[in-house]
Design a protein around this motif. Structure first.
Motif, PDB file in Angstrom:
ATOM      1  N   THR A  89     -61.948  -0.464  41.034  1.00  0.00           N
ATOM      2  CA  THR A  89     -63.394  -0.402  40.837  1.00  0.00           C
ATOM      3  C   THR A  89     -64.051  -1.728  41.207  1.00  0.00           C
ATOM      4  O   THR A  89     -65.047  -1.767  41.955  1.00  0.00           O
ATOM      5  CB  THR A  89     -63.704  -0.078  39.364  1.00  0.00           C
ATOM      6  OG1 THR A  89     -62.993   1.097  38.996  1.00  0.00           O
ATOM      7  CG2 THR A  89     -65.192   0.139  39.173  1.00  0.00           C
ATOM      8  N   LYS A 143     -64.078  -2.413  44.974  1.00  0.00           N
ATOM      9  CA  LYS A 143     -65.112  -1.625  45.643  1.00  0.00           C
ATOM     10  C   LYS A 143     -66.494  -2.261  45.438  1.00  0.00           C
ATOM     11  O   LYS A 143     -67.248  -2.472  46.382  1.00  0.00           O
ATOM     12  CB  LYS A 143     -65.079  -0.205  45.081  1.00  0.00           C
ATOM     13  CG  LYS A 143     -66.135   0.731  45.658  1.00  0.00           C
ATOM     14  CD  LYS A 143     -65.867   2.139  45.177  1.00  0.00           C
ATOM     15  CE  LYS A 143     -66.906   3.159  45.668  1.00  0.00           C
ATOM     16  NZ  LYS A 143     -68.246   2.617  45.859  1.00  0.00           N
ATOM     17  N   HIS A 144     -66.779  -2.578  44.161  1.00  0.00           N
ATOM     18  CA  HIS A 144     -68.116  -3.089  43.878  1.00  0.00           C
ATOM     19  C   HIS A 144     -68.344  -4.473  44.470  1.00  0.00           C
ATOM     20  O   HIS A 144     -69.435  -4.774  44.941  1.00  0.00           O
ATOM     21  CB  HIS A 144     -68.349  -3.083  42.365  1.00  0.00           C
ATOM     22  CG  HIS A 144     -68.605  -1.716  41.826  1.00  0.00           C
ATOM     23  ND1 HIS A 144     -69.808  -1.332  41.283  1.00  0.00           N
ATOM     24  CD2 HIS A 144     -67.820  -0.604  41.790  1.00  0.00           C
ATOM     25  CE1 HIS A 144     -69.753  -0.068  40.900  1.00  0.00           C
ATOM     26  NE2 HIS A 144     -68.547   0.400  41.198  1.00  0.00           N
ATOM     27  N   LYS A 163     -66.923  -5.617  47.144  1.00  0.00           N
ATOM     28  CA  LYS A 163     -67.040  -5.423  48.594  1.00  0.00           C
ATOM     29  C   LYS A 163     -68.441  -4.915  48.954  1.00  0.00           C
ATOM     30  O   LYS A 163     -69.072  -5.400  49.897  1.00  0.00           O
ATOM     31  CB  LYS A 163     -65.981  -4.410  49.036  1.00  0.00           C
ATOM     32  CG  LYS A 163     -65.913  -4.200  50.533  1.00  0.00           C
ATOM     33  CD  LYS A 163     -64.581  -3.560  50.932  1.00  0.00           C
ATOM     34  CE  LYS A 163     -64.723  -2.591  52.086  1.00  0.00           C
ATOM     35  NZ  LYS A 163     -64.720  -1.172  51.676  1.00  0.00           N
ATOM     36  N   ASP A 164     -68.926  -3.967  48.174  1.00  0.00           N
ATOM     37  CA  ASP A 164     -70.237  -3.386  48.461  1.00  0.00           C
ATOM     38  C   ASP A 164     -71.402  -4.271  48.028  1.00  0.00           C
ATOM     39  O   ASP A 164     -72.550  -3.991  48.364  1.00  0.00           O
ATOM     40  CB  ASP A 164     -70.421  -2.050  47.719  1.00  0.00           C
ATOM     41  CG  ASP A 164     -69.395  -1.014  48.150  1.00  0.00           C
ATOM     42  OD1 ASP A 164     -68.601  -1.325  49.055  1.00  0.00           O
ATOM     43  OD2 ASP A 164     -69.392   0.087  47.581  1.00  0.00           O
ATOM     44  N   GLY A 165     -71.069  -5.282  47.246  1.00  0.00           N
ATOM     45  CA  GLY A 165     -72.150  -6.090  46.701  1.00  0.00           C
ATOM     46  C   GLY A 165     -72.944  -5.358  45.635  1.00  0.00           C
ATOM     47  O   GLY A 165     -74.014  -5.791  45.223  1.00  0.00           O
ATOM     48  N   THR A 166     -72.402  -4.240  45.177  1.00  0.00           N
ATOM     49  CA  THR A 166     -73.117  -3.450  44.164  1.00  0.00           C
ATOM     50  C   THR A 166     -72.632  -3.776  42.759  1.00  0.00           C
ATOM     51  O   THR A 166     -72.693  -2.959  41.856  1.00  0.00           O
ATOM     52  CB  THR A 166     -72.878  -1.948  44.375  1.00  0.00           C
ATOM     53  OG1 THR A 166     -71.459  -1.731  44.409  1.00  0.00           O
ATOM     54  CG2 THR A 166     -73.521  -1.465  45.632  1.00  0.00           C
TER      55      THR A 166
END
Lengths: 141, 141
Positions: free
Chosen positions: B121, B124-125, B127-130
DNA sequence: GTAGAATCTAGACTGCAATCTAGGTCAAGC
DNA sequence: GCTTGACCTAGATTGCAGTCTAGATTCTAC
């Protein structure tokens, strides 16, 4: 506080039951600053937990049970508490722990093989009645 | 005692190197009666180990590292020391330990899955900058 | 309104498994 | 022969992670 929760307020005893931790441990964790927020109190000074605290404690327990020292959990809690922006650090901490858990499993598996080998040897010898003289560490005792 | 062993006599330092245990631990193990025999001494009182002691210590280390408490190793040592005839008891002790090791591995594996989920998790976050708002223990923090 | 259960704090204590200290003795190489 | 490093004992200390105590307060149920 345990009954018909008006919403989701939990006493320390409720949380102890929900997490498997003792009430002493919960107070200890609070002193150690392992929580993500200051736990609110009733007018009389008793702790009031929310379900999110239980969630967090369940994760903490996983980390602890898998060998992360209190200091590690504390560092993680501090990162989370300090809000968005340090996700790469949190990730690094978790990845590091994942590595140590994998190593631990590998070590245990290696030990297990040796122990299981001993078990097989003993089973055979006990079954055959040929057990005399069994002992030397590899592969006998 | 370390040099050109006439046969196989080992000093405490040699054994420490060979087993990864500290000299303090070796003396402690002796006090705790974890050895299979009284360790002989030189005229001057220094311990003289044999290769079989090292073998035994390596097994002890495996048992310890896989979570057997000193008391358990002591019980096993006592059984082995007391000679042939109690092999079923030794077997029972080893089987019991094997079970606890398997359980431990299962617990660690379960924790690992959760931790790895968090890692995924976060990756992913990050990497996405989210990453903002990430934290709640399952499945976020 | 009162008994009894649960909670509060600060700080002392526990258990395990080493590990270290002090004050020496022993042994190996030069 | 002497220095230097390894070794000796007994006992104190460490570190981790809770766990428990005492004495007071609060809450819940009747």
């Amino acid at each position: 506080m345990s009954e018909h929760a008006t919403g989701n307020a939990l006493s320390i005893g409720d949380v102890a039951k929900a997490t498997g931790l003792g009430v002493h441990a919960l107070r200890f964790f609070e002193r150690e600053e392992l929580f993500l927020r200051p736990i609110p109190r009733t007018a009389g000074g008793q702790r009031v937990y929310g379900p999110e605290d239980v969630e967090w404690l369940l994760l903490c327990s996983r980390l602890r049970d898998s060998g992360m020292p209190i200091a590690g959990v504390k560092r993680f809690a501090r990162l989370v508490r300090s809000g968005p922006g340090n996700e790469p650090e949190r990730l690094a901490l978790l990845e590091e722990h994942e590595r140590t858990v994998r190593d631990k499993i590998a070590d245990l598996t290696a030990s297990l093989e040796i122990i299981h080998g001993k078990v097989l040897t003993y089973r055979k010898h006990v079954k055959d009645g040929t057990a005399a003289g069994l002992w030397s560490p590899t592969p006998s005792p």
